[in-house]
Design a protein around this motif. Structure first.
Motif, short mmCIF file in Angstrom:
data_model
loop_
_atom_site.label_atom_id
_atom_site.label_comp_id
_atom_site.label_asym_id
_atom_site.label_seq_id
_atom_site.Cartn_x
_atom_site.Cartn_y
_atom_site.Cartn_z
N GLY A 14 0.83 -1.20 0.00
CA GLY A 14 0.00 0.00 0.00
C GLY A 14 0.87 1.24 0.00
O GLY A 14 2.09 1.17 -0.19
N TYR A 15 0.20 2.36 0.21
CA TYR A 15 0.86 3.67 0.08
C TYR A 15 0.79 4.44 1.39
O TYR A 15 -0.29 4.52 2.01
CB TYR A 15 0.20 4.49 -1.02
N GLY A 16 1.91 5.03 1.80
CA GLY A 16 1.93 5.91 2.96
C GLY A 16 1.29 5.27 4.17
O GLY A 16 1.54 4.12 4.50
N ASP A 20 -3.80 -1.30 3.40
CA ASP A 20 -3.24 -2.02 2.26
C ASP A 20 -4.13 -1.88 1.02
O ASP A 20 -5.34 -2.05 1.09
CB ASP A 20 -3.11 -3.50 2.60
N ALA A 21 -3.49 -1.58 -0.11
CA ALA A 21 -4.23 -1.50 -1.38
C ALA A 21 -4.31 -2.88 -2.04
O ALA A 21 -5.21 -3.14 -2.83
CB ALA A 21 -3.55 -0.51 -2.32
N VAL A 22 -3.37 -3.77 -1.73
CA VAL A 22 -3.53 -5.19 -2.07
C VAL A 22 -3.32 -6.00 -0.79
O VAL A 22 -2.45 -5.69 0.02
CB VAL A 22 -2.59 -5.70 -3.20
N GLY A 39 -10.30 -6.41 -12.80
CA GLY A 39 -10.80 -5.65 -11.65
C GLY A 39 -11.16 -4.24 -12.04
O GLY A 39 -10.61 -3.69 -13.00
N ALA A 40 -12.09 -3.65 -11.29
CA ALA A 40 -12.54 -2.29 -11.56
C ALA A 40 -11.44 -1.28 -11.20
O ALA A 40 -10.42 -1.65 -10.63
CB ALA A 40 -13.80 -2.01 -10.73
N ASN A 41 -11.68 -0.03 -11.52
CA ASN A 41 -10.77 1.04 -11.12
C ASN A 41 -10.56 1.02 -9.63
O ASN A 41 -11.52 0.92 -8.87
CB ASN A 41 -11.39 2.40 -11.48
N GLY A 42 -9.30 1.10 -9.20
CA GLY A 42 -9.02 1.19 -7.77
C GLY A 42 -8.97 -0.16 -7.07
O GLY A 42 -8.77 -0.22 -5.86
N ALA A 43 -9.13 -1.27 -7.82
CA ALA A 43 -9.14 -2.60 -7.20
C ALA A 43 -7.77 -3.01 -6.66
O ALA A 43 -7.67 -3.88 -5.81
CB ALA A 43 -9.63 -3.64 -8.19
N GLY A 44 -6.71 -2.38 -7.18
CA GLY A 44 -5.37 -2.70 -6.71
C GLY A 44 -4.51 -3.41 -7.75
O GLY A 44 -3.41 -3.89 -7.45
N LYS A 45 -4.99 -3.43 -9.00
CA LYS A 45 -4.28 -4.15 -10.06
C LYS A 45 -2.89 -3.56 -10.30
O LYS A 45 -1.89 -4.27 -10.32
CB LYS A 45 -5.09 -4.12 -11.37
N SER A 46 -2.85 -2.23 -10.49
CA SER A 46 -1.56 -1.60 -10.77
C SER A 46 -0.62 -1.71 -9.57
O SER A 46 0.59 -1.87 -9.73
CB SER A 46 -1.74 -0.12 -11.13
N THR A 47 -1.20 -1.64 -8.38
CA THR A 47 -0.38 -1.74 -7.17
C THR A 47 0.34 -3.09 -7.14
O THR A 47 1.54 -3.15 -6.87
CB THR A 47 -1.26 -1.58 -5.92
N LEU A 48 -0.39 -4.16 -7.44
CA LEU A 48 0.23 -5.48 -7.46
C LEU A 48 1.35 -5.54 -8.49
O LEU A 48 2.45 -6.02 -8.21
CB LEU A 48 -0.84 -6.55 -7.75
N1 LIG Z 1 0.50 6.61 -5.70
C1 LIG Z 1 -0.54 6.37 -4.88
N2 LIG Z 1 -0.62 6.95 -3.65
C2 LIG Z 1 -1.64 6.69 -2.81
N3 LIG Z 1 -2.65 5.85 -3.11
C3 LIG Z 1 -2.63 5.23 -4.29
C4 LIG Z 1 -1.58 5.46 -5.25
N4 LIG Z 1 -1.83 4.71 -6.35
C5 LIG Z 1 -2.98 4.05 -6.09
N5 LIG Z 1 -3.46 4.36 -4.87
C6 LIG Z 1 -4.68 3.81 -4.25
O1 LIG Z 1 -4.53 2.39 -4.14
C7 LIG Z 1 -5.74 1.73 -4.50
C8 LIG Z 1 -5.48 0.78 -5.64
O2 LIG Z 1 -5.12 1.53 -6.79
P1 LIG Z 1 -4.57 0.86 -8.13
O3 LIG Z 1 -3.66 -0.25 -7.78
O4 LIG Z 1 -4.03 1.95 -8.97
O5 LIG Z 1 -5.92 0.26 -8.74
P2 LIG Z 1 -6.24 -0.24 -10.23
O6 LIG Z 1 -4.96 -0.33 -10.98
O7 LIG Z 1 -6.91 -1.55 -10.03
O8 LIG Z 1 -7.18 0.78 -10.80
C9 LIG Z 1 -6.75 2.82 -4.81
O9 LIG Z 1 -7.50 3.03 -3.65
C10 LIG Z 1 -5.90 4.01 -5.13
O10 LIG Z 1 -6.56 5.20 -4.80
#
Ligand SMILES: Nc1ncnc2c1ncn2[C@@H]1O[C@H](COP(=O)(O)OP(=O)(O)O)[C@@H](O)[C@H]1O
Ligand SMILES: [Mg+2]
Length: 256
Positions: A14-16, A20-22, A39-48
């Motif tokens: 997660g961030y800061g 946890d975002a994943v 997964g929908a927007n914000g699901a955590g795909k890019s984070t993973l």
């Molecule tokens: N750089 C960031 N700083 C803080 N929160 C973030 C950042 N990037 C993503 N998030 C948060 O983490 C969660 C997952 O985001 P993300 O992985 O980008 O989702 P997806 O790719 O599935 O759309 C969301 O709640 C998003 O707001």
């Protein structure tokens, strides 16, 4: 599945100070397999994908490549191990030619033996993507969106990945162009690399992947194997197990 190339267990990130975002992700990718993450927007795909690509440290859990634990490290060292991330919206350097874009990818991967490597890898890339050979001397910025995505896949291929991580490769492209991009990805598969692809489009993943996992609020809530993919069930998981409240038509999960 054969012995997995990548094994993820209990991964949290997660961030800061945010939660946890994943959350507790368990996932395996075999050699030569294509695995999808829906997964929908914000699901955590890019984070993973960022954690796998070495852009974001994990908070808990383990990554194993070929059975060996992957240390927390930077993207360049992940790349040397053959894990290459193509981030969302990543395209090309528009003011360079197609071939210069490809050469640059090799320089960042092999700061020393670049020339020797290019001599062997460029013909391979051009064989996989003939359109890039035709356009090699054109400025990448003048190519269509789909062709730019092809250059971007070509750049990833120059790095000789074992595992390619693709973040929404179809984002912002017209359906007919997405067809081309997925044909290109199909050719990449035949080079025997493993692919983890993130999309919001259920249909594309169903057609392309050996296995699809649905991610919701950072957790895997459903997983389906090729041959057992149920489009309605995938969409239901995507919308949060409420198929009756899903929008009519194929809105979000088949968005193109
Ligand atoms: N750089 C960031 N700083 C803080 N929160 C973030 C950042 N990037 C993503 N998030 C948060 O983490 C969660 C997952 O985001 P993300 O992985 O980008 O989702 P997806 O790719 O599935 O759309 C969301 O709640 C998003 O707001
Ligand atoms: Mg994303």
């Amino acid at each position: 599945m054969s012995a997995p190339l990548l094994e993820i267990s209990g991964l949290c990130a997660g961030y800061g100070s945010a939660t946890d975002a994943v959350v507790q992700i368990d996932l395996k990718i075999g050699r030569g397999e294509a695995v999808g993450l829906l997964g929908a927007n914000g699901a955590g795909k890019s984070t993973l994908l960022k954690v796998l690509g070495g852009l974001l440290p994990s908070r808990a859990g383990e990554l194993r490549l070929d059975g060996k634990a992957l240390p927390k490290e930077r993207p360049s060292s992940r790349m040397r191990r053959g894990v290459v991330l193509l981030p969302e919206g990543h395209r090309v350097i528009g003011t360079l030619t197609v071939e210069e874009n490809l050469r640059l990818a090799a320089i960042s991967r092999w700061p020393r033996g670049t020339r020797a490597h290019l001599q062997s890898v460029l013909p391979e890339v051009y064989e996989v993507f003939p359109v890039l050979a035709e356009r090699r001397r054109q400025l990448a910025g003048f190519l269509s969106g789909g062709e730019q995505q092809m250059v971007s896949l070509g750049r990833a291929l120059v790095a000789k990945p074992r595992l390619l991580l693709l973040d929404e490769p179809s984002l912002g492209l017209a359906p007919v162009v997405i067809d081309r991009v997925y044909e290109a990805m199909e050719r990449l598969r035949q080079t025997d690399l493993s692919i983890l692809v993130v999309e919001q489009n259920a249909r594309r993943l169903e057609d392309f992947c050996d296995r699809v996992h649905v991610l919701q609020l950072g957790r895997i809530v459903a997983s389906m194997e090729r041959g057992h993919m149920d489009h309605a069930a995938l969409r239901a998981a995507y919308f949060g197990d409420q198929p009756s409240t899903a929008p009519a038509g194929d809105a979000a999960s088949d968005r193109e």
